[in-house]
Scaffold this motif. Structure first.
Motif, PDB file in Angstrom:
ATOM      1  N   PRO A  90       0.819  -1.215   0.000  1.00 29.46           N
ATOM      2  CA  PRO A  90       0.000   0.000   0.000  1.00 29.46           C
ATOM      3  C   PRO A  90       0.854   1.266   0.000  1.00 29.46           C
ATOM      4  O   PRO A  90       1.904   1.316   0.648  1.00 29.46           O
ATOM      5  N   GLN A  91       0.422   2.245  -0.742  1.00 28.21           N
ATOM      6  CA  GLN A  91       1.097   3.546  -0.790  1.00 28.21           C
ATOM      7  C   GLN A  91       0.073   4.585  -1.245  1.00 28.21           C
ATOM      8  O   GLN A  91      -0.987   4.239  -1.779  1.00 28.21           O
ATOM      9  N   PRO A  92       0.349   5.853  -0.997  1.00 29.35           N
ATOM     10  CA  PRO A  92      -0.624   6.890  -1.382  1.00 29.35           C
ATOM     11  C   PRO A  92      -1.017   6.755  -2.852  1.00 29.35           C
ATOM     12  O   PRO A  92      -0.162   6.704  -3.740  1.00 29.35           O
ATOM     13  N   THR A  93      -2.322   6.654  -3.081  1.00 31.64           N
ATOM     14  CA  THR A  93      -2.826   6.395  -4.436  1.00 31.64           C
ATOM     15  C   THR A  93      -3.952   7.373  -4.756  1.00 31.64           C
ATOM     16  O   THR A  93      -4.843   7.612  -3.920  1.00 31.64           O
ATOM     17  N   ASP A  94      -3.902   7.899  -5.959  1.00 35.19           N
ATOM     18  CA  ASP A  94      -4.963   8.798  -6.428  1.00 35.19           C
ATOM     19  C   ASP A  94      -6.091   7.924  -6.985  1.00 35.19           C
ATOM     20  O   ASP A  94      -6.062   7.506  -8.148  1.00 35.19           O
ATOM     21  N   LEU A  95      -7.103   7.649  -6.158  1.00 34.26           N
ATOM     22  CA  LEU A  95      -8.173   6.748  -6.569  1.00 34.26           C
ATOM     23  C   LEU A  95      -9.042   7.318  -7.691  1.00 34.26           C
ATOM     24  O   LEU A  95      -9.432   6.557  -8.597  1.00 34.26           O
ATOM     25  N   PRO A  96      -9.396   8.609  -7.690  1.00 36.52           N
ATOM     26  CA  PRO A  96     -10.167   9.131  -8.836  1.00 36.52           C
ATOM     27  C   PRO A  96      -9.440   8.930 -10.153  1.00 36.52           C
ATOM     28  O   PRO A  96     -10.049   8.527 -11.155  1.00 36.52           O
ATOM     29  N   ALA A  97      -8.111   9.162 -10.146  1.00 37.59           N
ATOM     30  CA  ALA A  97      -7.333   8.982 -11.383  1.00 37.59           C
ATOM     31  C   ALA A  97      -7.297   7.514 -11.778  1.00 37.59           C
ATOM     32  O   ALA A  97      -7.380   7.170 -12.968  1.00 37.59           O
ATOM     33  N   LEU A  98      -7.187   6.622 -10.786  1.00 39.65           N
ATOM     34  CA  LEU A  98      -7.151   5.183 -11.081  1.00 39.65           C
ATOM     35  C   LEU A  98      -8.467   4.750 -11.712  1.00 39.65           C
ATOM     36  O   LEU A  98      -8.480   3.960 -12.683  1.00 39.65           O
ATOM     37  N   CYS A  99      -9.581   5.247 -11.204  1.00 42.49           N
ATOM     38  CA  CYS A  99     -10.889   4.865 -11.745  1.00 42.49           C
ATOM     39  C   CYS A  99     -11.044   5.372 -13.193  1.00 42.49           C
ATOM     40  O   CYS A  99     -11.571   4.652 -14.056  1.00 42.49           O
ATOM     41  N   ARG A 100     -10.586   6.570 -13.442  1.00 37.14           N
ATOM     42  CA  ARG A 100     -10.667   7.106 -14.805  1.00 37.14           C
ATOM     43  C   ARG A 100      -9.832   6.251 -15.764  1.00 37.14           C
ATOM     44  O   ARG A 100     -10.240   5.977 -16.901  1.00 37.14           O
ATOM     45  N   GLU A 101      -8.680   5.806 -15.269  1.00 32.74           N
ATOM     46  CA  GLU A 101      -7.793   4.979 -16.094  1.00 32.74           C
ATOM     47  C   GLU A 101      -8.454   3.652 -16.440  1.00 32.74           C
ATOM     48  O   GLU A 101      -8.410   3.189 -17.598  1.00 32.74           O
ATOM     49  N   VAL A 102      -9.085   3.019 -15.450  1.00 31.35           N
ATOM     50  CA  VAL A 102      -9.734   1.725 -15.692  1.00 31.35           C
ATOM     51  C   VAL A 102     -10.873   1.888 -16.697  1.00 31.35           C
ATOM     52  O   VAL A 102     -11.019   1.087 -17.636  1.00 31.35           O
ATOM     53  N   VAL A 103     -11.705   2.914 -16.523  1.00 25.91           N
ATOM     54  CA  VAL A 103     -12.830   3.134 -17.432  1.00 25.91           C
ATOM     55  C   VAL A 103     -12.328   3.359 -18.859  1.00 25.91           C
ATOM     56  O   VAL A 103     -12.889   2.815 -19.825  1.00 25.91           O
ATOM     57  N   ALA A 104     -11.244   4.102 -18.983  1.00 21.32           N
ATOM     58  CA  ALA A 104     -10.689   4.353 -20.317  1.00 21.32           C
ATOM     59  C   ALA A 104     -10.186   3.059 -20.947  1.00 21.32           C
ATOM     60  O   ALA A 104     -10.391   2.821 -22.146  1.00 21.32           O
ATOM     61  N   GLU A 105      -9.535   2.226 -20.157  1.00 23.14           N
ATOM     62  CA  GLU A 105      -9.007   0.955 -20.690  1.00 23.14           C
ATOM     63  C   GLU A 105     -10.143   0.052 -21.152  1.00 23.14           C
ATOM     64  O   GLU A 105     -10.085  -0.553 -22.224  1.00 23.14           O
ATOM     65  N   VAL A 106     -11.180  -0.078 -20.312  1.00 25.33           N
ATOM     66  CA  VAL A 106     -12.287  -0.968 -20.677  1.00 25.33           C
ATOM     67  C   VAL A 106     -13.025  -0.417 -21.886  1.00 25.33           C
ATOM     68  O   VAL A 106     -13.427  -1.165 -22.791  1.00 25.33           O
ATOM     69  N   ARG A 107     -13.205   0.903 -21.927  1.00 24.65           N
ATOM     70  CA  ARG A 107     -13.918   1.527 -23.049  1.00 24.65           C
ATOM     71  C   ARG A 107     -13.185   1.264 -24.365  1.00 24.65           C
ATOM     72  O   ARG A 107     -13.813   0.968 -25.389  1.00 24.65           O
ATOM     73  N   SER A 108     -11.869   1.330 -24.340  1.00 21.87           N
ATOM     74  CA  SER A 108     -11.106   1.130 -25.584  1.00 21.87           C
ATOM     75  C   SER A 108     -11.019  -0.341 -25.963  1.00 21.87           C
ATOM     76  O   SER A 108     -10.867  -0.669 -27.138  1.00 21.87           O
ATOM     77  N   ALA A 109     -11.147  -1.246 -24.952  1.00 16.99           N
ATOM     78  CA  ALA A 109     -10.983  -2.672 -25.244  1.00 16.99           C
ATOM     79  C   ALA A 109     -12.279  -3.324 -25.699  1.00 16.99           C
ATOM     80  O   ALA A 109     -12.253  -4.325 -26.417  1.00 16.99           O
TER      81      ALA A 109
END
Length: 496
Positions: free
Chosen positions: A345-364
């Protein structure tokens, strides 16, 4: 008016009395001034002396030395007019033989002076039988006290007698503390006490015996499993029942562990079967695509145009990627099952992570799903420095969103929500897809398990198993609400 006896008649009367006394079964004697003034034949035989020598020594010397003080005190009480009930003492003959004698006496007048008339009954044989009985009872009680089995005698379900083993088994230091107590105190609840009583005593009334394994509560509150055996006393249970108790807690734990081991072995066998089925099914499709693409390029490469070659290569890469993802899922799950899945575990930007996942799934995905991302306002500030393992959270969100798309109609809406609080974050994925059958919900996070309505949709049955383990590594929890034909909602809660 009666006439006085004439001398001859009086002599005859006295002779009859003397004859009766002489032949009496009990010893009869008269003590006066500390000496025996008269003794019948039975008394002489009891004392082991003849009539000529009976008065040569004080009467008290015929009594055993250890009982003389007691006999003297009883004689003195009688002389003072006190009521003295019959008592027992030991007499000792000149030859050393000791006899137990029951003594009963009254004060009489003898030759014008007070005397004690004694009736002596030999109780030596009865004493011997009593001693034998006491010894036998003591031996039996010693056996019952030292046996490894708890034993108690109950009357109206109350302890009348119990051994130390039983008391110790249930955490009581002194068996006497349980005497008179109702066995209700040994049961975890009133209902269990009543249930055993109804079943056990009905069976005892019918057959005279009952046997079962029950859970009892020790004095300290700890629960133990006990094998109980109840037997009615002669005459029926109303006259009391004898119960034996054997602590089978360890045996039961061993049996449960064996059952659990067998269950795990069965589950492992089922897991292997599902793995083989998944491997043969899920790997076959991409392998066939790879093989056919390679054959097309090998045989017709010079005749295929650039655009068609590009399409074939895309299919080949997609099939290879699908196999790669399945292998990665299997390796990830294997590492999690073995406790080797890295958690950093380490400091993580969760809003940015969620945007990244949505973008990956949308493109795939090519099914045109409408992917919506809803981030609570506070998350932009609070969610940017959460201590989580970003790689594992990416696994969690990616799997849930991909599954939602896979099991929802093309073009339907899939929503990812992120909510952040001071103590936890909540990631929620919802869809309006086929839903999950109720029978599949208990096994939803099992490895290689797929819903009964999954149909021909591709999948290894590993995604949700990996999600659950990633959530557990964070110390979080996952919940699902689903209705067949109306979609599903997965909510993952991770501590902050």
């Amino acid at each position: 008016m009666a006439h006085p006896l004439v001398p001859d008649a009086k002599a005859a009367e006295l002779l009859r009395y003397r004859t009766m006394v002489e032949h009496a079964a009990e010893g009869v004697c008269v003590g006066q001034g500390g000496s025996i003034r008269f003794a019948n034949a039975t008394c002489l035989a009891l004392l082991g002396v003849d009539a000529k020598r009976i008065g040569e020594r004080p009467m008290i010397e015929y009594v055993h030395p250890q009982d003389r003080a007691f006999v003297t005190s009883q004689r003195d009480k009688r002389s003072r007019g006190e009521v003295v009930p019959p008592f027992e003492a030991r007499f000792q003959r000149d030859d050393g033989q000791v006899s137990w004698v029951e003594i009963n006496g009254v004060v009489i007048d003898w030759d014008g002076a007070p005397a004690n008339l004694f009736f002596l009954k030999d109780t030596t044989e009865r004493h011997a039988l009593d001693e034998q009985l006491k010894s036998a009872l003591a031996q039996r009680e010693a056996i019952l006290e030292t046996t490894a089995v708890g034993v108690t005698f109950l009357l109206q379900r109350r302890h009348q007698w119990l051994n130390r083993t039983f008391a110790t088994m249930l955490g009581w230091d002194d068996p006497a503390q349980l005497l008179g107590q109702e066995t209700r105190i040994h049961f975890p609840s009133e209902a269990e006490f009543e249930q055993l009583g109804a079943e056990a005593y009905r069976q005892i009334d019918l057959t005279g015996h009952h046997s079962s394994v029950v859970q009892l509560q020790r004095k300290d509150g700890r629960l133990i499993w006990v094998q109980v055996e109840g037997t009615a006393m002669p005459g029926g249970a109303s006259r009391g029942t004898v119960w034996t108790y054997v602590d089978v807690t360890q045996r039961r734990a061993a049996e449960e562990e064996m059952q659990n081991a067998l269950q795990r072995e069965r589950e492992l066998g089922e897991l292997k079967t599902r793995l083989l089925s998944m491997a043969s099914h899920e790997f076959r499709t991409p392998l066939a695509a790879i093989l056919s693409s390679a054959e097309l390029i090998g045989h017709y490469g010079d005749k295929i145009g650039p655009e068609e070659q590009k399409s074939i290569m895309a299919d080949l890469v997609s099939a290879a990627r699908r196999m790669q993802l399945m292998l990665e899922d299997m390796l990830t799950l294997g590492a999690a099952e073995a406790g080797r899945l890295n958690f950093a575990p380490q400091p993580t930007d969760l809003p940015a992570l969620c945007r990244e996942v949505v973008a990956e799934v949308r493109s795939a995905q090519a099914s045109g799903h409408v992917l919506k991302l809803e981030i609570a306002p506070d998350c932009e500030a609070l969610g940017a420095a959460r201590l989580v393992d970003g790689r594992l959270v990416h696994h969690i969100v990616g799997n849930l969103v991909t599954n939602a798309c896979k099991y929802s109609p093309a073009g339907s809406e899939v929503t990812l929500r992120l909510a952040c609080g001071p103590a936890e974050v909540v990631l929620e994925v919802s869809d309006s897809g086929i839903g999950i059958p109720e029978a599949d919900l208990p096994h939803l996070f099992d490895s290689f398990h797929r819903g009964g309505n999954a149909g021909n949709r591709p999948g290894s049955g590993l995604g949700l198993a990996i999600v659950k383990r990633c959530v557990e590594l964070h110390g979080g929890k996952i919940a699902v609400v689903s209705k067949l034909g109306a979609g599903s909602r997965f909510a993952v809660t991770l501590p902050a």
